[in-house]
Design a protein around this motif. Structure first.
Motif, PDB file in Angstrom:
ATOM      1  N   ALA A  35       0.567   5.083 -18.529  1.00 19.24           N
ATOM      2  CA  ALA A  35      -0.502   4.785 -18.021  1.00 19.24           C
ATOM      3  C   ALA A  35      -0.285   3.366 -17.207  1.00 19.24           C
ATOM      4  O   ALA A  35      -0.455   3.780 -16.018  1.00 19.24           O
ATOM      5  CB  ALA A  35      -1.800   4.767 -18.873  1.00 19.24           C
ATOM      6  N   GLN A  36       0.215   2.357 -17.454  1.00 21.83           N
ATOM      7  CA  GLN A  36       0.693   1.725 -16.058  1.00 21.83           C
ATOM      8  C   GLN A  36       0.967   1.735 -15.621  1.00 21.83           C
ATOM      9  O   GLN A  36       1.141   1.638 -14.267  1.00 21.83           O
ATOM     10  CB  GLN A  36       1.207  -0.232 -17.240  1.00 21.83           C
ATOM     11  CG  GLN A  36      -0.132  -0.160 -18.232  1.00 21.83           C
ATOM     12  CD  GLN A  36       0.704  -1.719 -19.117  1.00 21.83           C
ATOM     13  OE1 GLN A  36       1.874  -1.509 -19.406  1.00 21.83           O
ATOM     14  NE2 GLN A  36       0.400  -2.386 -19.286  1.00 21.83           N
ATOM     15  N   GLN A  37       2.655   2.576 -15.866  1.00 24.06           N
ATOM     16  CA  GLN A  37       3.378   3.179 -14.669  1.00 24.06           C
ATOM     17  C   GLN A  37       2.929   3.863 -13.349  1.00 24.06           C
ATOM     18  O   GLN A  37       2.939   3.912 -12.489  1.00 24.06           O
ATOM     19  CB  GLN A  37       4.087   3.586 -15.162  1.00 24.06           C
ATOM     20  CG  GLN A  37       5.410   3.052 -16.033  1.00 24.06           C
ATOM     21  CD  GLN A  37       6.161   1.887 -15.100  1.00 24.06           C
ATOM     22  OE1 GLN A  37       7.166   2.432 -14.325  1.00 24.06           O
ATOM     23  NE2 GLN A  37       5.418  -0.049 -15.716  1.00 24.06           N
ATOM     24  N   VAL A  38       1.994   4.862 -13.970  1.00 23.84           N
ATOM     25  CA  VAL A  38       1.294   5.962 -13.192  1.00 23.84           C
ATOM     26  C   VAL A  38       0.805   4.946 -12.545  1.00 23.84           C
ATOM     27  O   VAL A  38      -0.103   5.011 -11.732  1.00 23.84           O
ATOM     28  CB  VAL A  38       0.504   6.985 -14.096  1.00 23.84           C
ATOM     29  CG1 VAL A  38      -0.357   8.255 -12.936  1.00 23.84           C
ATOM     30  CG2 VAL A  38       1.725   7.905 -14.302  1.00 23.84           C
ATOM     31  N   LEU A  39      -0.515   4.217 -12.935  1.00 25.55           N
ATOM     32  CA  LEU A  39      -1.020   3.629 -11.938  1.00 25.55           C
ATOM     33  C   LEU A  39      -0.621   2.344 -11.714  1.00 25.55           C
ATOM     34  O   LEU A  39      -1.598   2.179 -10.072  1.00 25.55           O
ATOM     35  CB  LEU A  39      -2.214   2.577 -13.399  1.00 25.55           C
ATOM     36  CG  LEU A  39      -3.555   1.555 -12.831  1.00 25.55           C
ATOM     37  CD1 LEU A  39      -4.647   2.443 -12.017  1.00 25.55           C
ATOM     38  CD2 LEU A  39      -4.120   0.391 -13.653  1.00 25.55           C
ATOM     39  N   ALA A  40       0.836   1.747 -11.307  1.00 24.11           N
ATOM     40  CA  ALA A  40       1.328   0.992  -9.969  1.00 24.11           C
ATOM     41  C   ALA A  40       1.878   2.288  -8.941  1.00 24.11           C
ATOM     42  O   ALA A  40       1.702   1.579  -8.135  1.00 24.11           O
ATOM     43  CB  ALA A  40       2.364  -0.108 -11.596  1.00 24.11           C
ATOM     44  N   TRP A  41       1.955   3.456  -9.335  1.00 21.18           N
ATOM     45  CA  TRP A  41       2.866   4.103  -8.709  1.00 21.18           C
ATOM     46  C   TRP A  41       1.443   4.508  -7.670  1.00 21.18           C
ATOM     47  O   TRP A  41       1.565   4.548  -6.733  1.00 21.18           O
ATOM     48  CB  TRP A  41       3.309   5.162  -8.758  1.00 21.18           C
ATOM     49  CG  TRP A  41       4.812   5.426  -9.545  1.00 21.18           C
ATOM     50  CD1 TRP A  41       5.351   4.968 -10.814  1.00 21.18           C
ATOM     51  CD2 TRP A  41       5.800   4.963  -8.225  1.00 21.18           C
ATOM     52  NE1 TRP A  41       6.347   4.616 -10.923  1.00 21.18           N
ATOM     53  CE2 TRP A  41       6.866   4.831  -9.419  1.00 21.18           C
ATOM     54  CE3 TRP A  41       5.773   5.298  -6.939  1.00 21.18           C
ATOM     55  CZ2 TRP A  41       8.107   4.618  -8.908  1.00 21.18           C
ATOM     56  CZ3 TRP A  41       7.283   4.424  -6.506  1.00 21.18           C
ATOM     57  CH2 TRP A  41       8.558   4.521  -7.640  1.00 21.18           C
ATOM     58  N   VAL A  42       0.295   4.783  -8.078  1.00 27.65           N
ATOM     59  CA  VAL A  42      -1.003   5.211  -7.731  1.00 27.65           C
ATOM     60  C   VAL A  42      -1.380   3.740  -6.353  1.00 27.65           C
ATOM     61  O   VAL A  42      -1.701   4.171  -5.778  1.00 27.65           O
ATOM     62  CB  VAL A  42      -2.095   5.504  -8.687  1.00 27.65           C
ATOM     63  CG1 VAL A  42      -2.932   5.078  -7.951  1.00 27.65           C
ATOM     64  CG2 VAL A  42      -1.891   6.605  -9.484  1.00 27.65           C
ATOM     65  N   PHE A  43      -1.112   2.708  -7.305  1.00 24.40           N
ATOM     66  CA  PHE A  43      -1.555   1.223  -6.828  1.00 24.40           C
ATOM     67  C   PHE A  43      -0.606   0.982  -5.453  1.00 24.40           C
ATOM     68  O   PHE A  43      -1.049   1.382  -4.634  1.00 24.40           O
ATOM     69  CB  PHE A  43      -1.180   0.638  -7.807  1.00 24.40           C
ATOM     70  CG  PHE A  43      -2.082  -0.422  -7.150  1.00 24.40           C
ATOM     71  CD1 PHE A  43      -3.395  -0.777  -6.446  1.00 24.40           C
ATOM     72  CD2 PHE A  43      -1.305  -1.975  -6.437  1.00 24.40           C
ATOM     73  CE1 PHE A  43      -3.657  -2.206  -6.347  1.00 24.40           C
ATOM     74  CE2 PHE A  43      -1.560  -3.249  -6.219  1.00 24.40           C
ATOM     75  CZ  PHE A  43      -2.618  -3.839  -5.981  1.00 24.40           C
ATOM     76  N   LEU A  44       0.959   1.619  -5.701  1.00 17.47           N
ATOM     77  CA  LEU A  44       1.760   1.272  -4.539  1.00 17.47           C
ATOM     78  C   LEU A  44       1.158   2.010  -3.496  1.00 17.47           C
ATOM     79  O   LEU A  44       1.298   2.430  -2.264  1.00 17.47           O
ATOM     80  CB  LEU A  44       2.879   1.822  -4.886  1.00 17.47           C
ATOM     81  CG  LEU A  44       4.002   1.477  -3.897  1.00 17.47           C
ATOM     82  CD1 LEU A  44       4.173   0.040  -3.807  1.00 17.47           C
ATOM     83  CD2 LEU A  44       5.543   1.736  -4.989  1.00 17.47           C
ATOM     84  N   VAL A  45       0.893   4.079  -3.207  1.00 13.35           N
ATOM     85  CA  VAL A  45       0.823   4.326  -2.634  1.00 13.35           C
ATOM     86  C   VAL A  45      -0.174   3.939  -2.136  1.00 13.35           C
ATOM     87  O   VAL A  45      -0.818   4.057  -1.020  1.00 13.35           O
ATOM     88  CB  VAL A  45       0.420   6.351  -3.500  1.00 13.35           C
ATOM     89  CG1 VAL A  45      -0.386   7.099  -2.405  1.00 13.35           C
ATOM     90  CG2 VAL A  45       1.935   6.823  -3.998  1.00 13.35           C
ATOM     91  N   VAL A  46      -1.414   3.920  -3.129  1.00 17.21           N
ATOM     92  CA  VAL A  46      -2.959   3.487  -1.881  1.00 17.21           C
ATOM     93  C   VAL A  46      -2.287   1.820  -0.937  1.00 17.21           C
ATOM     94  O   VAL A  46      -3.308   2.077  -0.324  1.00 17.21           O
ATOM     95  CB  VAL A  46      -3.884   2.897  -2.559  1.00 17.21           C
ATOM     96  CG1 VAL A  46      -4.971   1.832  -2.414  1.00 17.21           C
ATOM     97  CG2 VAL A  46      -4.578   3.670  -3.435  1.00 17.21           C
ATOM     98  N   ILE A  47      -1.567   0.985  -1.509  1.00 21.80           N
ATOM     99  CA  ILE A  47      -1.435   0.273  -0.509  1.00 21.80           C
ATOM    100  C   ILE A  47      -0.378   0.341   0.855  1.00 21.80           C
ATOM    101  O   ILE A  47      -0.838   0.099   1.983  1.00 21.80           O
ATOM    102  CB  ILE A  47      -0.310  -1.404  -1.809  1.00 21.80           C
ATOM    103  CG1 ILE A  47      -1.567  -1.813  -2.146  1.00 21.80           C
ATOM    104  CG2 ILE A  47       0.477  -2.009  -0.081  1.00 21.80           C
ATOM    105  CD1 ILE A  47      -1.155  -3.115  -3.291  1.00 21.80           C
ATOM    106  N   VAL A  48       0.485   1.957   0.666  1.00 15.29           N
ATOM    107  CA  VAL A  48       0.951   1.809   1.483  1.00 15.29           C
ATOM    108  C   VAL A  48       0.046   2.262   3.178  1.00 15.29           C
ATOM    109  O   VAL A  48      -0.193   2.454   3.697  1.00 15.29           O
ATOM    110  CB  VAL A  48       2.455   2.446   1.459  1.00 15.29           C
ATOM    111  CG1 VAL A  48       2.765   4.311   1.760  1.00 15.29           C
ATOM    112  CG2 VAL A  48       3.469   1.816   0.312  1.00 15.29           C
TER     113      VAL A  48
END
Length: 86
Positions: A35-48
């Motif tokens: 979940a942390q990894q998925v959340l990190a990727w979602v956060f990265l996509v949102v930032i981009v």
């Protein structure tokens, strides 16, 4: 093979309960890690995406400023010509 002295079913023994608890704890830990990894990727996509739209906004504002500058220059030129002809 030795059987338990009492007639307790295997799924109700302390060892089985500990094994289930350990399995659930490991599953929870793994799920939290994923979940942390998925959340990190979602956060990265949102930032981009936010940075992409911010860059587009900056370019649009620059274009608006350029057009307003041209419009102001044209108005200043037309007023200057109007004063000279009077």
């Amino acid at each position: 093979m030795s059987s338990p002295s009492d007639d307790t079913p295997l799924h109700r023994t302390a060892g089985a309960k500990v094994a289930v608890a350990v399995f659930l704890a490991l599953t929870l830990a793994y799920a939290l890690l994923i979940a942390q990894q998925v959340l990190a990727w979602v956060f990265l996509v949102v930032i981009v995406v936010v940075i992409w739209y911010a860059a587009r906004l900056v370019v649009a504002m620059e274009e608006i400023a350029t057009q307003l500058g041209r419009l102001a220059d044209e108005r200043a030129d037309s007023r200057g010509r109007g004063d000279e002809s009077s």
